[in-house]
Motif scaffolding. Structure first.
Motif, short mmCIF file in Angstrom:
data_model
loop_
_atom_site.label_atom_id
_atom_site.label_comp_id
_atom_site.label_asym_id
_atom_site.label_seq_id
_atom_site.Cartn_x
_atom_site.Cartn_y
_atom_site.Cartn_z
N PHE A 302 5.82 27.49 11.44
CA PHE A 302 5.28 27.81 10.20
C PHE A 302 3.83 28.61 10.98
O PHE A 302 3.10 27.93 11.68
N PHE A 303 3.71 30.05 10.43
CA PHE A 303 2.63 30.77 11.05
C PHE A 303 1.89 31.56 9.92
O PHE A 303 2.72 32.00 9.06
N GLY A 304 0.69 31.79 10.03
CA GLY A 304 -0.07 32.44 9.11
C GLY A 304 -1.68 32.23 9.13
O GLY A 304 -2.21 31.74 10.10
N PRO A 305 -2.28 32.93 7.93
CA PRO A 305 -3.62 32.66 7.61
C PRO A 305 -3.92 31.17 7.39
O PRO A 305 -3.74 30.74 6.23
N GLY A 306 -4.66 30.56 8.31
CA GLY A 306 -5.02 29.26 8.15
C GLY A 306 -6.19 28.68 7.13
O GLY A 306 -6.51 27.81 6.92
N ALA A 307 -6.68 30.00 6.62
CA ALA A 307 -8.03 29.69 5.87
C ALA A 307 -8.03 30.89 4.90
O ALA A 307 -7.51 31.87 5.30
N GLY A 308 -9.36 31.02 4.19
CA GLY A 308 -9.53 32.06 3.45
C GLY A 308 -9.49 31.99 1.96
O GLY A 308 -8.66 31.35 1.44
N SER A 309 -9.85 33.00 1.25
CA SER A 309 -9.98 33.07 -0.28
C SER A 309 -8.61 33.31 -0.72
O SER A 309 -7.82 32.29 -1.35
N GLY A 310 -7.84 34.34 -0.44
CA GLY A 310 -6.65 34.76 -0.82
C GLY A 310 -5.58 33.94 -0.50
O GLY A 310 -4.74 33.28 -1.25
N PRO A 311 -5.37 33.63 0.79
CA PRO A 311 -4.47 32.67 1.29
C PRO A 311 -4.24 31.38 0.76
O PRO A 311 -3.23 30.71 0.17
N THR A 312 -5.60 30.54 0.63
CA THR A 312 -5.56 29.14 0.31
C THR A 312 -5.37 29.17 -1.21
O THR A 312 -4.66 28.50 -1.96
#
Ligand code: HSE
Length: 437
Positions: A302-312
């Protein structure tokens, strides 16, 4: 049907969550059934990037978790308190909870899930690990039929950013950390990230789901990246490795046991030399990735953005939709949905780090005279530590720099050998000891 939510916190993740709920077009139709009823904030006067009706905002957070009109409480405050108490109060008032708070779940999961099961409510936490990467629900549902063998993850974006920049620029940990702080990638107090504590929270949660038991955070061996030097990164590269901060959770033996209670796990966080050809080696900057190995699935990453407003927020709203869907189809009244609730109570046994069998990379500074490499080899041999390579890589001042890579060895034996090596007159210091994947 409308489901009313109380949002605790309107920071980065809270704002992202409200933005998704305010713009349901083009998303799953259930999103428009989720209505923001109240938002708990610290100050009503703070300028905000989102507009909400004034009657929605309140500083009375306790009022939200006890409000009879609210179905689901979303906790995105972060930190331990008052987050833990508010979650427990919400549960006591029969509210379902969605949280992105890995620190609270990894420390108080036992108390929270016991209370939730008694109250017949769900506590979902997709946003707590890997930000926007779906990994919690896949472990519970899509991969739940597999016997999971290991989870190996880059689960902290800040340290991955620092290690990536150290690798690409040759800079020191201290310099890159202060750059990362200026750019807002690292906190003013970077302890939780750089000392591996945030990664330990996350691997504890993943291990708990993968191996069906609770994990005591204090059983996790945890080392951060402060001691990783530019020299080690350069030597690792020459040897065909990159250095990554990994969270690892593994079955300690290849033998499949009959009940989860018999399972002994390894759960650890430490900087690791990862072969350049390994799928985790190319995960750069603030990205996260989690490699799951199981039977019969094999490897899934599983890969992707591990933090941040939109992703979380994407993860938080997916939890809201999951709960709303179950409530809509009567799941709340007919007993707990077995794929959403926590079904384990026992604590997993975790092997001490001295029992780990792994390869090591070690750098020594020694006198430069005949017999030094021989005496290192003799000490390692005495403790049954077999060496893959031993190379004098150069000099630091008038001290010789020697890099050793071992075969798979028991960590306890390796440490005993190092204790003896430290007493040798020719050995000045051992600046680095890193495990190899
Ligand atoms: N501080 C975390 C990280 C993000 O650097 O990955 C929130 O979990």
């Amino acid at each position: 049907m409308a489901f009313k939510i109380g949002l605790l916190g309107l920071g980065t993740v809270g704002t992202g969550t409200a933005q998704i709920l305010q713009q349901p077009a083009g998303r799953h139709p259930m999103v428009q059934e989720i209505v923001i009823h109240k938002v708990g904030v610290r100050s009503l006067d703070k300028p905000r990037s989102i507009s909400l009706p004034p009657e929605v905002l309140t500083t009375d957070l306790a009022g939200i978790v006890t409000d009879p009109a609210i179905d689901i409480v979303v906790e995105v405050l972060g930190g331990l308190e008052p987050a833990r108490s508010l979650i427990l109060q919400a549960i006591a008032h029969s509210k379902h909870v969605v949280t992105a708070n890995k620190a609270v779940i990894s420390r108080y999961g036992d108390e929270i899930f016991t209370a939730a099961n008694q109250a017949g409510v769900y506590v979902l936490l997709e946003g707590a690990v890997g930000g926007g990467i779906p990994v919690i629900q896949p472990l519970k549902q899509s991969l739940g039929v597999n016997q999971i063998r290991s989870i190996t993850g880059i689960v902290n974006g800040t340290t991955n950013y620092i290690l990536t920049k150290m690798q690409t620029t040759g800079g020191s940990f201290t310099d890159i950390l202060s750059e990362a702080q200026q750019l807002g990638y690292a906190e003013a107090d970077p302890t939780a990230d750089v000392d591996g504590l945030d990664a330990a929270d996350k691997i504890a949660i993943l291990a708990s789901l993968a191996f069906g038991g609770r994990i005591k955070l204090q059983d996790i061996h945890c080392e951060g990246i402060r001691q990783v030097s530019a020299a080690d990164i350069a030597y690792a590269e020459k040897l065909g490795f990159v250095i990554k901060l990994l969270g690892v959770a593994k079955r300690d033996s290849e033998v499949t046991v009959d009940t989860p209670e018999e399972e002994i796990l390894q759960v650890r966080v430490h900087p690791t030399l990862v072969p350049q050809v390994h799928p985790l080696a190319n995960i750069s900057d603030v990205y996260n990735a989690i490699l799951v190995e199981g039977e019969p699935i094999g490897q899934v990453m599983f890969f992707g953005p591990g933090a941040g407003s939109g992703p979380t927020a994407s993860a938080v709203v997916s939890d809201l939709v999951n709960i709303a869907a179950v409530l809509k189809t009567g799941g709340g009244q007919e007993g707990m949905h077995p794929l959403l609730s926590c079904t384990h109570q026992h604590y997993c046994a975790i092997a001490p780090i001295s029992e780990l069998v792994t390869r090591f990379y070690t750098r020594f500074l020694t006198q430069d005279h005949p017999g030094v490499i021989g005496s290192l080899g003799t000490c390692f041999g005495k403790y049954n530590v077999s060496l893959e390579s031993i190379v004098q890589t150069g000099f630091q001042g008038d001290l010789a720099e020697i890099v050793v890579v071992t075969h798979d060895v028991r960590e306890g034996n390796f440490r005993q050998a190092l204790e003896q090596i430290r007493t040798l007159d020719a050995v000045n210091s051992i600046p680095s000891i890193l495990r190899v994947l």
